[in-house]
Design a protein around this motif. Sequence first.
Motif, short mmCIF file in Angstrom:
data_model
loop_
_atom_site.label_atom_id
_atom_site.label_comp_id
_atom_site.label_asym_id
_atom_site.label_seq_id
_atom_site.Cartn_x
_atom_site.Cartn_y
_atom_site.Cartn_z
N ASP A 153 18.38 -6.15 10.59
CA ASP A 153 17.48 -6.52 9.49
C ASP A 153 17.04 -5.36 8.61
N GLY A 154 17.88 -4.36 8.46
CA GLY A 154 17.53 -3.24 7.60
C GLY A 154 17.34 -3.63 6.14
N GLN A 155 18.09 -4.62 5.69
CA GLN A 155 18.03 -5.01 4.28
C GLN A 155 16.68 -5.63 3.89
N GLN A 156 15.92 -6.09 4.88
CA GLN A 156 14.63 -6.69 4.56
C GLN A 156 13.47 -5.84 5.07
N SER A 157 13.77 -4.67 5.59
CA SER A 157 12.73 -3.80 6.15
C SER A 157 12.22 -2.83 5.10
N LEU A 158 10.91 -2.61 5.11
CA LEU A 158 10.31 -1.60 4.27
C LEU A 158 10.35 -0.25 4.97
N SER A 159 10.43 0.82 4.21
CA SER A 159 10.21 2.15 4.79
C SER A 159 8.73 2.29 5.08
N VAL A 160 8.37 3.28 5.86
CA VAL A 160 6.95 3.54 6.14
C VAL A 160 6.21 3.83 4.85
N GLU A 161 6.84 4.57 3.95
CA GLU A 161 6.21 4.91 2.67
C GLU A 161 6.00 3.66 1.82
N ALA A 162 7.00 2.78 1.78
CA ALA A 162 6.87 1.55 1.00
C ALA A 162 5.79 0.64 1.58
N PHE A 163 5.68 0.63 2.89
CA PHE A 163 4.62 -0.17 3.51
C PHE A 163 3.24 0.37 3.14
N GLY A 164 3.11 1.70 3.10
CA GLY A 164 1.84 2.30 2.68
C GLY A 164 1.47 1.91 1.26
N SER A 165 2.47 1.88 0.38
CA SER A 165 2.24 1.46 -1.00
C SER A 165 1.80 0.00 -1.06
N LEU A 166 2.48 -0.85 -0.28
CA LEU A 166 2.10 -2.26 -0.23
C LEU A 166 0.64 -2.41 0.18
N MET A 167 0.23 -1.70 1.21
CA MET A 167 -1.13 -1.84 1.72
C MET A 167 -2.16 -1.38 0.70
N ARG A 168 -1.87 -0.31 -0.01
CA ARG A 168 -2.82 0.16 -1.02
C ARG A 168 -3.02 -0.88 -2.12
N ARG A 169 -1.95 -1.49 -2.55
CA ARG A 169 -2.04 -2.49 -3.63
C ARG A 169 -2.56 -3.82 -3.10
N LEU A 170 -2.30 -4.13 -1.84
CA LEU A 170 -2.75 -5.38 -1.25
C LEU A 170 -4.27 -5.46 -1.18
N ALA A 171 -4.92 -4.32 -1.07
CA ALA A 171 -6.38 -4.31 -0.97
C ALA A 171 -7.02 -5.02 -2.15
N VAL A 172 -6.45 -4.87 -3.33
CA VAL A 172 -7.00 -5.51 -4.54
C VAL A 172 -6.85 -7.02 -4.45
N VAL A 173 -5.69 -7.48 -4.00
CA VAL A 173 -5.45 -8.92 -3.87
C VAL A 173 -6.39 -9.51 -2.82
N ALA A 174 -6.51 -8.83 -1.69
CA ALA A 174 -7.38 -9.33 -0.63
C ALA A 174 -8.82 -9.46 -1.12
N ALA A 175 -9.30 -8.46 -1.82
CA ALA A 175 -10.68 -8.49 -2.32
C ALA A 175 -10.88 -9.65 -3.29
N ALA A 176 -9.86 -9.97 -4.07
CA ALA A 176 -9.98 -11.04 -5.06
C ALA A 176 -10.17 -12.41 -4.41
N VAL A 177 -9.72 -12.57 -3.17
CA VAL A 177 -9.87 -13.85 -2.48
C VAL A 177 -10.87 -13.76 -1.33
N GLY A 178 -11.71 -12.73 -1.38
CA GLY A 178 -12.78 -12.61 -0.39
C GLY A 178 -12.36 -12.14 0.98
N ARG A 179 -11.25 -11.40 1.05
CA ARG A 179 -10.77 -10.85 2.32
C ARG A 179 -10.74 -9.34 2.21
N ARG A 180 -10.51 -8.68 3.33
CA ARG A 180 -10.37 -7.24 3.31
C ARG A 180 -9.29 -6.81 4.31
N LEU A 181 -8.83 -5.59 4.14
CA LEU A 181 -7.80 -5.04 5.02
C LEU A 181 -8.44 -4.31 6.19
#
Length: 287
Positions: free
Chosen positions: A252-280
């Motif tokens: 499943d390498g083709q669908q796996s994120l690198s550690v760096e890409a996952f870190g980027s996802l998490m940083r940007r996800l915080a905004v989405v989570a906050a918009a719907v009343g959730r947090r990371l």
Amino acid sequence: MDRSIDRNPELKLVGRDARTERTVVRLRNGAAFGAETLAICAGPCSVESEEQIDLTSSGVARAGANVLRGGAFKPRTSPYAFQGLGPAALELLRAAADRNGLAVVTEVLDPRDVRIVARYADMLQIGARNMQNFALLREAGESGVPILLKRGPCATIAEWLMAAEYLLVAGNDQVVLCERGIRSFDPATRNLLDLSAVPLLAELTHLPVIVDPSHGTGLARLVEPMAFAGVAAGADGLLVEVHPDPAAAVSDGQQSLSVEAFGSLMRRLAVVAAAVGRRLPATRIIV
């Protein structure tokens, strides 16, 4: 014809009529499914080596994940494909998770393996291929260990909920549902990620629901936007495949994120989570 499943009399335990309050499934490290803070499960499709799982676990923990995922026993379409390291991988998962303050979720394939997997894991995953393996559901339910139940690739929501009913009948109400995509006619993506299931399940059941954008799309570049969409739809968490070197992954390498890409996802996800009343989950300093 009434196509509604919200009045299914056989949903005696998982249906909304059975419990007015939403179930919150808590793991021993504090990770919770169904609480205000999201549960973020991240790690490789399969455990390949001690170095690989160490690099991944420390990387996802720094980024804010609170559950380490990884396969010890791997169900593969081809009998010649890598099948996992077995019990040795369970030991590696447990050690890596403990060093980084993470809980462990890993798949169990066989009723005979439930006891040994439960010895190392904080949550047992019932994979898509085994959603209707009723002997496995009974055995896993009787273990008392929290269960992550993935939707089968051709399963209706009613069938998925009935599979969860087996777990609760066995005495285990610590069950989390995972939408991971269903089979469609279009080969452009690995599966069709059914995000409409997330708000629908919030109406039908008290059980928490998470989304797997990795299997849901099969393409690493689509994981981040579909993770955002899953949380926006009301998911209680995510299950994301992360590998320190996706190009070299044995599965499943083709669908796996690198550690760096996952870190980027998490940083940007915080905004989405906050918009719907959730947090990371809070990020941790790993020593």
